[in-house]
Every structure is written in structure tokens, then in C-alpha cells.
Motif scaffolding. Sequence first.
Motif, PDB file in Angstrom:
ATOM      1  N   VAL A  55       0.837  -1.201   0.000  1.00 14.53           N
ATOM      2  CA  VAL A  55       0.000   0.000   0.000  1.00 14.53           C
ATOM      3  C   VAL A  55       0.875   1.256   0.000  1.00 14.53           C
ATOM      4  CG1 VAL A  55      -1.633   1.335   1.404  1.00 14.53           C
ATOM      5  CG2 VAL A  55      -2.044  -1.095   0.989  1.00 14.53           C
ATOM      6  N   THR A  56       1.965   1.229   0.749  1.00 16.34           N
ATOM      7  CA  THR A  56       2.883   2.369   0.756  1.00 16.34           C
ATOM      8  C   THR A  56       3.473   2.586  -0.642  1.00 16.34           C
ATOM      9  OG1 THR A  56       3.396   2.047   3.083  1.00 16.34           O
ATOM     10  CG2 THR A  56       4.986   3.313   1.788  1.00 16.34           C
ATOM     11  N   GLY A  57       3.805   1.496  -1.315  1.00 14.39           N
ATOM     12  CA  GLY A  57       4.305   1.602  -2.686  1.00 14.39           C
ATOM     13  C   GLY A  57       3.296   2.257  -3.608  1.00 14.39           C
ATOM     14  N   LEU A  58       2.043   1.846  -3.493  1.00 16.86           N
ATOM     15  CA  LEU A  58       0.982   2.457  -4.299  1.00 16.86           C
ATOM     16  C   LEU A  58       0.858   3.944  -3.978  1.00 16.86           C
ATOM     17  CD1 LEU A  58      -1.326   2.231  -6.341  1.00 16.86           C
ATOM     18  CD2 LEU A  58      -2.821   1.518  -4.444  1.00 16.86           C
ATOM     19  N   ARG A  59       0.948   4.282  -2.689  1.00 17.36           N
ATOM     20  CA  ARG A  59       0.875   5.697  -2.302  1.00 17.36           C
ATOM     21  C   ARG A  59       2.037   6.490  -2.889  1.00 17.36           C
ATOM     22  NH1 ARG A  59      -1.344   4.703   3.585  1.00 17.36           N
ATOM     23  NH2 ARG A  59      -3.497   5.314   3.226  1.00 17.36           N
ATOM     24  N   LEU A  60       3.219   5.884  -2.958  1.00 16.79           N
ATOM     25  CA  LEU A  60       4.376   6.574  -3.541  1.00 16.79           C
ATOM     26  C   LEU A  60       4.191   6.808  -5.034  1.00 16.79           C
ATOM     27  CD1 LEU A  60       7.313   4.822  -1.656  1.00 16.79           C
ATOM     28  CD2 LEU A  60       6.539   7.195  -1.398  1.00 16.79           C
ATOM     29  N   VAL A  61       3.638   5.807  -5.737  1.00 15.63           N
ATOM     30  CA  VAL A  61       3.348   5.977  -7.161  1.00 15.63           C
ATOM     31  C   VAL A  61       2.344   7.118  -7.332  1.00 15.63           C
ATOM     32  CG1 VAL A  61       2.281   4.902  -9.193  1.00 15.63           C
ATOM     33  CG2 VAL A  61       3.889   3.592  -7.796  1.00 15.63           C
ATOM     34  N   ALA A  62       1.311   7.124  -6.492  1.00 17.11           N
ATOM     35  CA  ALA A  62       0.303   8.183  -6.571  1.00 17.11           C
ATOM     36  C   ALA A  62       0.929   9.546  -6.287  1.00 17.11           C
ATOM     37  CB  ALA A  62      -0.829   7.901  -5.582  1.00 17.11           C
ATOM     38  N   ALA A  63       1.794   9.608  -5.284  1.00 14.06           N
ATOM     39  CA  ALA A  63       2.446  10.879  -4.950  1.00 14.06           C
ATOM     40  C   ALA A  63       3.273  11.384  -6.119  1.00 14.06           C
ATOM     41  CB  ALA A  63       3.321  10.706  -3.711  1.00 14.06           C
ATOM     42  N   GLY A  64       3.902  10.456  -6.844  1.00  8.68           N
ATOM     43  CA  GLY A  64       4.662  10.835  -8.033  1.00  8.68           C
ATOM     44  C   GLY A  64       3.781  11.440  -9.106  1.00  8.68           C
ATOM     45  N   GLU A  65       2.506  11.089  -9.088  1.00 11.90           N
ATOM     46  CA  GLU A  65       1.539  11.640 -10.046  1.00 11.90           C
ATOM     47  C   GLU A  65       0.814  12.866  -9.471  1.00 11.90           C
ATOM     48  OE1 GLU A  65       0.977  10.370 -13.199  1.00 11.90           O
ATOM     49  OE2 GLU A  65       2.705   9.087 -12.765  1.00 11.90           O
ATOM     50  N   GLY A  66       1.213  13.274  -8.265  1.00 12.41           N
ATOM     51  CA  GLY A  66       0.578  14.427  -7.629  1.00 12.41           C
ATOM     52  C   GLY A  66      -0.739  14.092  -6.948  1.00 12.41           C
TER      53      GLY A  66
END
Length: 192
Positions: free
Chosen positions: A113-124
Motif C-alpha cells: 500500500v505504501t508503494g501504491l501511495r508513492l506511485v500516486a504521490a509521483g503523479e501528484g
Amino acid sequence: MNIPNKITISRIMLIPIFIIVLSFPFDWGTISIGATDLPLAHFIAVIIFAIASATDWLDGYYARKYNLVTNLGKFLDPMADKLLVSAAFILLIELGLAPAWVVIVIISREFAVTGLRLVAAGEGIVLAAGQMGKLKTVIQILAIIILLLHNFPFNSIGIPAGDILLYAALVITVISGIEYFIKNWHVMEDSK
């Protein structure tokens, strides 16, 4: 930094104290609670863990009530939860109070889930926790507390509540992780 974020930081700062109390061989003796002789270090660790866990509710309540929700808070709050709960579960393995495979599954879900959040953060995009994720956190916290209390008060009536809560946490953790990925899979699709 606003007050809710400071409260979250205080939760993160309690984690090393919690770890030290449970990890180092302090021989403070035992405390009798009901029919349970509990190592005093475990009792102190439960108090620290409970205070740290309560700050999770407090920072969220304060942020919503006074409209102080920030992206930093949306990031720090779940990270603080994951750090606290992961540390507690790993220490439960060391103490022989939880099976390693259960903890591995739970922590793996947290990393995913943290990985998914990091991908999302990279997309703003900031992904907040859902209701199932919040339920997961509550069940995990209860399981940790009861296990650290060596199943008090349920041992006097023969109910292995700590183990029941641990396996309930496992099931809810897996289900909430699947739900989180299904709900937010668009982030992975959009990042290709």
C-alpha cells in the motif's frame, strides 16, 4: 507545522521508546493482573503503545474539526501507523507471541500500500486511508495490546482473544489491501 502534524510526529517519537522497553533485557520483575503474571516491561510497553495509538485518533479528530488536513498529514499519519504497528508486530515475533508468517503477510500488505501511495504521490495524487483500512488499524492495535498483556483479561475465561484478534487482523488486513488496490488501480494504469 500545525498541531495535528505535531501530534503525529509525537507518535513517531514514541516508537523508539516502545522498542527499547520491549527489546532490551530490563528485569523490572512482573506485575500480577488478575490471574496473569505479566512482565512489567510488557505492561509499560502497552501503556506507551496505547498512548501512541490514541494519538492516531487525536490528530485526525483535531485536523478534521479545525480544518487542518494537509498533504503532509495525509502522508505522515499512515506512515506513523505503519511504523508503530510494524515495530510492535516484529517485537511480538521476538517475544514468541505471534507467528512470523502472519506478521510477514501484514507487513507485506503495508509495504504494498505504501508503494501504491508513492506511485500516486509521483503523479501528484494523495491517497487517504479508507474505512476498511481504518478498521484494520483498530483490530491490529487491539490484537497487539491483548497479546502484549498475555491475553488479559480473557485468559481467566479461557478465550484466546489475542490470537483471535491477530487472525482477524490478518484477514481484514488482506481484504483491505485488496480493496485499496482495486479502488486505486487507476493510479497504476495512469503511471504507465
